[in-house]
Design an enzyme around this catalytic site. Structure first.
Site, PDB file in Angstrom:
ATOM      1  N   GLU A  26      73.263  71.352  30.915  1.00 58.23           N
ATOM      2  CA  GLU A  26      73.379  69.922  31.224  1.00 58.23           C
ATOM      3  C   GLU A  26      72.688  69.092  30.147  1.00 58.23           C
ATOM      4  OE1 GLU A  26      71.906  69.117  35.154  1.00 58.23           O
ATOM      5  OE2 GLU A  26      72.272  66.958  35.000  1.00 58.23           O
ATOM      6  N   ASN A  71      73.579  66.454  37.745  1.00 59.04           N
ATOM      7  CA  ASN A  71      73.361  65.069  38.168  1.00 59.04           C
ATOM      8  C   ASN A  71      73.691  64.090  37.045  1.00 59.04           C
ATOM      9  OD1 ASN A  71      72.450  66.100  40.597  1.00 59.04           O
ATOM     10  ND2 ASN A  71      70.297  65.943  40.074  1.00 59.04           N
ATOM     11  N   ASN A 171      79.805  66.266  40.880  1.00 62.21           N
ATOM     12  CA  ASN A 171      78.658  67.164  41.063  1.00 62.21           C
ATOM     13  C   ASN A 171      77.866  66.775  42.309  1.00 62.21           C
ATOM     14  OD1 ASN A 171      76.523  69.134  40.009  1.00 62.21           O
ATOM     15  ND2 ASN A 171      75.325  67.252  40.222  1.00 62.21           N
ATOM     16  N   GLU A 172      77.561  67.758  43.138  1.00 58.60           N
ATOM     17  CA  GLU A 172      76.696  67.576  44.321  1.00 58.60           C
ATOM     18  C   GLU A 172      76.934  66.235  45.014  1.00 58.60           C
ATOM     19  OE1 GLU A 172      72.596  68.469  43.242  1.00 58.60           O
ATOM     20  OE2 GLU A 172      73.033  70.607  43.191  1.00 58.60           O
ATOM     21  N   TYR A 243      68.965  76.953  44.734  1.00 53.90           N
ATOM     22  CA  TYR A 243      67.821  77.331  43.892  1.00 53.90           C
ATOM     23  C   TYR A 243      66.778  78.013  44.770  1.00 53.90           C
ATOM     24  CZ  TYR A 243      69.910  74.544  40.204  1.00 53.90           C
ATOM     25  OH  TYR A 243      70.762  74.061  39.239  1.00 53.90           O
ATOM     26  N   GLU A 291      75.815  76.696  40.433  1.00 50.66           N
ATOM     27  CA  GLU A 291      74.400  76.512  40.067  1.00 50.66           C
ATOM     28  C   GLU A 291      73.569  77.458  40.916  1.00 50.66           C
ATOM     29  OE1 GLU A 291      72.642  72.583  39.739  1.00 50.66           O
ATOM     30  OE2 GLU A 291      74.572  71.732  39.136  1.00 50.66           O
ATOM     31  N   GLN A 351      69.848  76.898  34.394  1.00 52.58           N
ATOM     32  CA  GLN A 351      70.752  76.582  33.317  1.00 52.58           C
ATOM     33  C   GLN A 351      70.609  77.632  32.227  1.00 52.58           C
ATOM     34  OE1 GLN A 351      70.742  72.385  32.296  1.00 52.58           O
ATOM     35  NE2 GLN A 351      70.513  71.785  34.422  1.00 52.58           N
TER      36      GLN A 351
HETATM   37  O1  AHR Z   1      70.175  72.021  37.392  1.00 50.34           O
HETATM   38  C1  AHR Z   1      69.368  70.927  37.681  1.00 50.34           C
HETATM   39  C2  AHR Z   1      69.994  70.007  38.721  1.00 50.34           C
HETATM   40  O2  AHR Z   1      70.040  70.659  39.947  1.00 50.34           O
HETATM   41  C3  AHR Z   1      71.430  69.607  38.473  1.00 50.34           C
HETATM   42  O3  AHR Z   1      71.538  68.512  37.644  1.00 50.34           O
HETATM   43  C4  AHR Z   1      71.910  69.264  39.846  1.00 50.34           C
HETATM   44  O4  AHR Z   1      73.287  69.480  40.003  1.00 50.34           O
HETATM   45  C5  AHR Z   1      71.063  70.124  40.757  1.00 50.34           C
HETATM   46  O5  AHR Z   1      70.493  69.384  41.771  1.00 50.34           O
END
Ligand code: AHR
Length: 501
Positions: A26, A71, A171-172, A243, A291, A351
């Site tokens: 990103e 984001n 995205n999200e 995550y 992600e 990432q």
């Molecule tokens: O990878 C970091 C952020 O995590 C990304 O921008 C977003 O999509 C997620 O919340």
């Protein structure tokens, strides 16, 4: 601990899509600027791309890379990143409270991806913008020539179209933090119209619609149902994000989050099946887990810093230093993706460089591989082929995240072309070695061709610029084939790649 494992040539989950081992990068922090691109660095090529970072990336054999956000994409103007660099605007990146110089845009990134041998997967802005900007971007990127936008690209030096087949529709969009956040129905309708327009342009495009940002979202899993009810027939994948972390320093619970992720996937697979049945749809929608990674070591600290800083350019952000425990976790999570590869076709480590990344690079300094680099690399190199349904019989434990978690986590992949079977073995037990007895029905004449191991490190140690190779895989020992079975012992808290031919 005794562990009986059965690997059978005919017990198959299905063919793994190579894109299960993809990545995400990103425009944020020092991922692009100061990560893959640092003009003036001793290792930079004539275009400013770091050759040391590129080499680490190439060694991962990544099939696809999602770009440019995240984001960031939800307020991004793709036109800012094209044309003469000295005329590109400097903008505020609202997502990460930073300045975006736009020195890298789609054409420069395409050059880098080509050098890295990776196919691009592009995200369009469905936050602050909409269908028209998305279709203009598609035309600029993919149309050969003879239209204003495609000729504009050619005038920027990109004579050939980039031929991007995978397109992420925002995205999200379920996240209140997202710029242009929408309700599921609002977003589902916009995604549907965008997907229709994209497929009208090229029916072979794969459209990826946003699912939940994580399985703790209040709208999960209703979000997926509502979104898919609006767009099911026109999309190919639904994206999931998650995550992980071990804030409570409870290693077994941390490892139990691997099973929790399996439930997340299973739930969304159920929602997909429900919507398909309800709509009497003919097409299949798969999961694009675009992600995933460990993100907790400096998350809180970053959250505070970002609130008070004064819009810096490429600040250090989300630069997590991973330890041995994280490498074991990532190994197990990749095993879960292999086991769920009948429903998960694409997955992206998030990432790639500096920002929650397997590769780190210091400004004007060295690049190095973090602990999690290795399990990701092994899955990408050796995890291609047919996923096998491996049966494991061993002691289990209960934790907050999941019950009946097997101490021994095994995934198996059969590469028919090479005639190789690879077993990825993780012993999660804190103190006990696992005495392995692996029956190899249909592979009984196999011999052990390769054994790589990560074992014996303190859970909290990792790699850094001064000790780049502190935690690395080494040739394994203590396991071999006897009478058509793989036997031996794998120590507590260890990870093994066993290749049989
Ligand atoms: O990878 C970091 C952020 O995590 C990304 O921008 C977003 O999509 C997620 O919340």
């Amino acid at each position: 601990m005794k562990a009986r494992v059965s690997v059978h040539r005919d017990f198959r989950i299905g063919r793994i899509d190579d894109r299960l081992y993809s990545a995400f990068i990103e425009h944020m922090g020092r991922a692009i600027y100061g990560g893959i691109y640092e003009p003036g660095h001793p290792q930079a090529d004539e275009n400013g791309f770091r050759k040391d970072v590129l080499k680490f990336v190439q060694d991962l054999k990544i099939p696809a890379i999602r770009y440019p956000g995240g984001n960031f994409v939800s307020a991004y103007r793709w036109e800012d990143g094209i044309g003469p660099r000295d005329q590109r605007p400097i903008r505020l990146d609202l997502a990460w409270r930073s300045k975006e110089t736009n020195q890298i845009g789609i054409n420069e990134f395409a050059d880098w991806a080509q050098m890295a041998g990776i196919e691009m997967m592009l995200a369009v802005n469905l936050g602050s913008r909409g269908l028209d900007d998305a279709r203009n971007f598609l035309e600029y990127v993919n149309f050969p020539g003879g239209t204003t936008l495609s000729d504009l690209r050619r005038s920027h030096g990109a004579e050939k179209p980039h031929g991007v087949k995978m397109w992420c529709l925002g995205n999200e969009m379920d996240g209140p933090w997202q710029i242009g956040h929408k309700t599921a129905v609002e977003y589902g309708r916009l995604a549907n119209e965008t997907a229709k327009a994209f497929k009208g342009f090229d029916p072979t495009i794969e459209a990826i619609v946003c699912g939940s940002s994580n399985d703790g979202m209040p709208t999960y899993p209703e979000w997926e149902r509502e979104v898919l009810e609006e767009c099911y027939e026109n999309v190919d994948h639904i994206s999931l994000h998650k995550y992980f972390g071990n804030n409570s320093r409870d290693t077994l619970n941390y490892f139990g989050k691997i099973e929790e992720t399996g439930r997340y996937i299973q739930t969304i697979a159920g929602v997909i099946d429900y919507v398909k049945a309800k709509k009497r749809a003919k097409n299949d929608v798969s999961i694009c887990f675009d992600e995933w990674n460990v993100w907790y070591h400096i998350r809180e600290e970053d959250g505070k810093r970002i609130k008070s800083w004064d819009w810096p350019e490429a600040p250090a952000l989300l630069e997590e230093t991973y330890n041995f425990e994280d490498a074991l976790f990532v190994a197990g999570l990749l095993n879960e993706f292999i086991r769920r590869s009948d429903r998960v076709r694409i997955a992206c480590i998030a990432q790639l460089v500096n920002v929650i990344a397997p590769i780190r690079a210091e400004k004007n300094g060295p690049a190095w591989r973090q602990t999690i680099y290795y399990p990701y690399q092994f899955a990408s190199l050796y995890g291609r082929g047919v996923a096998l349904n491996v049966a494991v019989d061993c002691p289990t434990y209960d934790c907050n995240a999941a019950d009946d978690v097997k101490y021994l986590d095994v995934a198996g992949v059969y590469d028919e072309a090479e005639g190789m079977v690879t077993l990825f073995v993780l012993n999660r037990h804190l103190t006990e070695a696992a005495d392995l007895d692996v029956s190899l029905t249909g592979f009984s004449s196999a011999t052990l061709d390769l054994h790589l191991a990560m074992a014996g490190y303190d859970l909290r140690v990792g790699n850094g610029p001064d000790q780049p190779d502190r935690v690395v895989p080494v040739p394994g020992s203590g396991v071999g084939v006897e009478d058509g079975a793989l036997k031996g012992s794998v120590p507590a808290l260890s990870y093994h790649v066993l290749r049989l031919k």
